[in-house]
Design a protein around this motif. Structure first.
Motif, mmCIF file in Angstrom:
data_model
loop_
_atom_site.group_PDB
_atom_site.id
_atom_site.type_symbol
_atom_site.label_atom_id
_atom_site.label_comp_id
_atom_site.label_asym_id
_atom_site.label_seq_id
_atom_site.Cartn_x
_atom_site.Cartn_y
_atom_site.Cartn_z
ATOM 1 N N ARG A 110 21.914 -7.778 0.808
ATOM 2 C CA ARG A 110 21.022 -8.051 1.900
ATOM 3 C C ARG A 110 20.959 -7.447 3.096
ATOM 4 O O ARG A 110 19.985 -7.359 3.873
ATOM 5 C CB ARG A 110 21.262 -9.678 1.853
ATOM 6 C CG ARG A 110 21.117 -10.413 1.057
ATOM 7 C CD ARG A 110 21.076 -11.896 1.331
ATOM 8 N NE ARG A 110 20.745 -12.672 0.329
ATOM 9 C CZ ARG A 110 20.876 -13.977 0.257
ATOM 10 N NH1 ARG A 110 21.431 -14.718 1.299
ATOM 11 N NH2 ARG A 110 20.264 -14.771 -0.786
ATOM 12 N N ALA A 111 22.274 -6.940 3.470
ATOM 13 C CA ALA A 111 22.209 -6.064 4.754
ATOM 14 C C ALA A 111 21.474 -4.655 4.753
ATOM 15 O O ALA A 111 21.623 -4.341 3.618
ATOM 16 C CB ALA A 111 23.795 -6.018 5.014
ATOM 17 N N ASN A 112 20.900 -4.467 5.704
ATOM 18 C CA ASN A 112 19.765 -3.378 5.746
ATOM 19 C C ASN A 112 19.984 -2.546 6.880
ATOM 20 O O ASN A 112 19.637 -1.382 6.815
ATOM 21 C CB ASN A 112 18.402 -3.671 5.494
ATOM 22 C CG ASN A 112 17.774 -2.598 5.013
ATOM 23 O OD1 ASN A 112 18.107 -1.670 4.427
ATOM 24 N ND2 ASN A 112 16.256 -2.705 5.221
ATOM 25 N N GLY A 113 20.645 -2.967 7.819
ATOM 26 C CA GLY A 113 20.834 -2.119 9.122
ATOM 27 C C GLY A 113 22.062 -2.046 9.524
ATOM 28 O O GLY A 113 23.067 -3.218 9.272
ATOM 29 N N SER A 114 22.531 -1.335 10.369
ATOM 30 C CA SER A 114 23.717 -1.254 10.925
ATOM 31 C C SER A 114 23.595 -0.875 12.409
ATOM 32 O O SER A 114 22.809 -0.184 13.121
ATOM 33 C CB SER A 114 24.883 -0.170 10.262
ATOM 34 O OG SER A 114 24.262 1.136 10.437
ATOM 35 N N ASN A 115 24.591 -1.341 13.065
ATOM 36 C CA ASN A 115 24.597 -1.421 14.691
ATOM 37 C C ASN A 115 25.778 -0.650 14.859
ATOM 38 O O ASN A 115 26.953 -0.747 14.445
ATOM 39 C CB ASN A 115 25.019 -2.862 15.256
ATOM 40 C CG ASN A 115 23.413 -3.402 15.151
ATOM 41 O OD1 ASN A 115 22.514 -3.303 15.798
ATOM 42 N ND2 ASN A 115 23.642 -4.536 14.366
ATOM 43 N N GLU A 116 25.817 0.303 15.992
ATOM 44 C CA GLU A 116 27.018 1.045 16.496
ATOM 45 C C GLU A 116 27.007 1.245 17.833
ATOM 46 O O GLU A 116 26.163 1.416 18.511
ATOM 47 C CB GLU A 116 27.005 2.319 15.903
ATOM 48 C CG GLU A 116 28.138 3.311 16.497
ATOM 49 C CD GLU A 116 27.959 4.676 15.774
ATOM 50 O OE1 GLU A 116 28.594 5.477 16.271
ATOM 51 O OE2 GLU A 116 27.334 4.998 14.741
ATOM 52 N N PHE A 117 27.940 0.636 18.414
ATOM 53 C CA PHE A 117 28.196 0.784 19.984
ATOM 54 C C PHE A 117 29.252 1.895 20.139
ATOM 55 O O PHE A 117 30.518 1.867 19.257
ATOM 56 C CB PHE A 117 28.899 -0.431 20.600
ATOM 57 C CG PHE A 117 27.650 -1.611 20.470
ATOM 58 C CD1 PHE A 117 27.038 -1.701 21.472
ATOM 59 C CD2 PHE A 117 27.793 -2.356 19.430
ATOM 60 C CE1 PHE A 117 25.810 -2.859 21.429
ATOM 61 C CE2 PHE A 117 26.801 -3.443 19.388
ATOM 62 C CZ PHE A 117 25.884 -3.724 20.317
ATOM 63 N N PHE A 118 29.436 2.710 20.923
ATOM 64 C CA PHE A 118 30.150 3.952 21.336
ATOM 65 C C PHE A 118 30.498 4.169 22.750
ATOM 66 O O PHE A 118 29.651 3.972 23.544
ATOM 67 C CB PHE A 118 29.840 5.068 20.418
ATOM 68 C CG PHE A 118 28.682 5.626 20.683
ATOM 69 C CD1 PHE A 118 28.312 6.574 21.697
ATOM 70 C CD2 PHE A 118 27.603 5.280 19.936
ATOM 71 C CE1 PHE A 118 26.931 7.150 21.872
ATOM 72 C CE2 PHE A 118 26.169 5.851 20.115
ATOM 73 C CZ PHE A 118 26.084 6.671 21.236
ATOM 74 N N LEU A 119 31.780 4.558 22.840
ATOM 75 C CA LEU A 119 32.388 4.938 24.187
ATOM 76 C C LEU A 119 32.800 6.431 24.030
ATOM 77 O O LEU A 119 33.450 6.801 22.974
ATOM 78 C CB LEU A 119 33.368 4.143 24.744
ATOM 79 C CG LEU A 119 34.136 4.637 25.704
ATOM 80 C CD1 LEU A 119 33.303 4.474 27.087
ATOM 81 C CD2 LEU A 119 35.347 3.616 26.027
ATOM 82 N N SER A 120 32.238 7.428 24.864
ATOM 83 C CA SER A 120 32.646 8.651 24.746
ATOM 84 C C SER A 120 33.531 9.200 26.008
ATOM 85 O O SER A 120 32.898 8.974 27.195
ATOM 86 C CB SER A 120 31.455 9.634 24.594
ATOM 87 O OG SER A 120 31.637 10.823 24.865
ATOM 88 N N TYR A 121 34.437 10.068 26.007
ATOM 89 C CA TYR A 121 35.249 10.570 27.217
ATOM 90 C C TYR A 121 35.522 11.856 26.883
ATOM 91 O O TYR A 121 36.054 12.386 25.768
ATOM 92 C CB TYR A 121 36.683 9.663 27.120
ATOM 93 C CG TYR A 121 37.587 10.360 28.107
ATOM 94 C CD1 TYR A 121 37.161 9.859 29.636
ATOM 95 C CD2 TYR A 121 38.346 11.159 28.311
ATOM 96 C CE1 TYR A 121 37.935 10.260 30.674
ATOM 97 C CE2 TYR A 121 39.155 11.847 29.510
ATOM 98 C CZ TYR A 121 38.763 11.451 30.519
ATOM 99 O OH TYR A 121 39.437 12.097 31.592
ATOM 100 N N LYS A 122 35.240 12.641 27.753
ATOM 101 C CA LYS A 122 35.187 14.236 27.823
ATOM 102 C C LYS A 122 36.580 14.657 28.309
ATOM 103 O O LYS A 122 36.633 14.220 29.412
ATOM 104 C CB LYS A 122 34.019 14.867 28.335
ATOM 105 C CG LYS A 122 32.781 14.688 27.543
ATOM 106 C CD LYS A 122 31.671 15.567 28.192
ATOM 107 C CE LYS A 122 30.345 15.013 27.501
ATOM 108 N NZ LYS A 122 29.049 15.609 27.950
ATOM 109 N N PHE A 123 37.627 15.324 27.922
ATOM 110 C CA PHE A 123 38.631 15.928 28.309
ATOM 111 C C PHE A 123 38.557 17.022 29.339
ATOM 112 O O PHE A 123 39.465 17.349 29.953
ATOM 113 C CB PHE A 123 39.758 15.882 27.340
ATOM 114 C CG PHE A 123 40.204 14.596 26.643
ATOM 115 C CD1 PHE A 123 41.251 13.952 27.250
ATOM 116 C CD2 PHE A 123 39.513 14.253 25.464
ATOM 117 C CE1 PHE A 123 41.590 12.727 26.473
ATOM 118 C CE2 PHE A 123 39.804 12.922 24.835
ATOM 119 C CZ PHE A 123 40.909 12.162 25.673
#
Length: 124
Positions: A110-123
């Motif tokens: 039944r699931a058809n979509g996905s959510n993604e939250f992200f945090l990026s850090y540049k060194f």
């Protein structure tokens, strides 16, 4: 992410329980084009190959505004669409969100979509 193949298999009471990790191969390229001093368009392509799986291509276009906001769309050849938004909090930290949705007529479960939250850090 998976440079070496590893194979695991077990025979448990006549049932095969197998997990196989396959090497994933990626090729990605893109270019930034300045539209105005504060607006860039960034088209890119990513090719993906995994032994035993269909070859896949991602076509992505991102709009970058004032090096602070990014909005983009992706089409994957397995008939998947995605949208993304990213905000650069500072020169080193960015927050983002992406949503992916299959447009195939038949989807698994039944699931058809996905959510993604992200945090990026540049060194650097």
């Amino acid at each position: 992410p998976k440079m070496l193949d590893t194979k695991r298999a077990k025979n448990e009471e006549g049932f095969a329980s197998v997990a196989t990790d396959q090497a994933h191969y990626y090729f990605s390229t893109g270019r930034t084009f300045e539209v105005t001093p504060s607006l860039d368009i960034v088209p890119s392509i990513m090719l993906r190959y995994v032994n035993g799986a269909p070859f896949s291509t991602d076509l992505t276009t991102t709009l970058k505004y004032d090096d602070k906001l990014n909005f983009g769309v992706t089409y994957r050849t397995d008939k998947t669409l995605a949208g993304l938004a990213l905000i650069n909090i500072s020169k080193k930290i960015a927050l983002g969100y992406a949503y992916e949705y299959s447009v195939r007529s038949k989807t698994l479960g039944r699931a058809n979509g996905s959510n993604e939250f992200f945090l990026s850090y540049k060194f650097n």
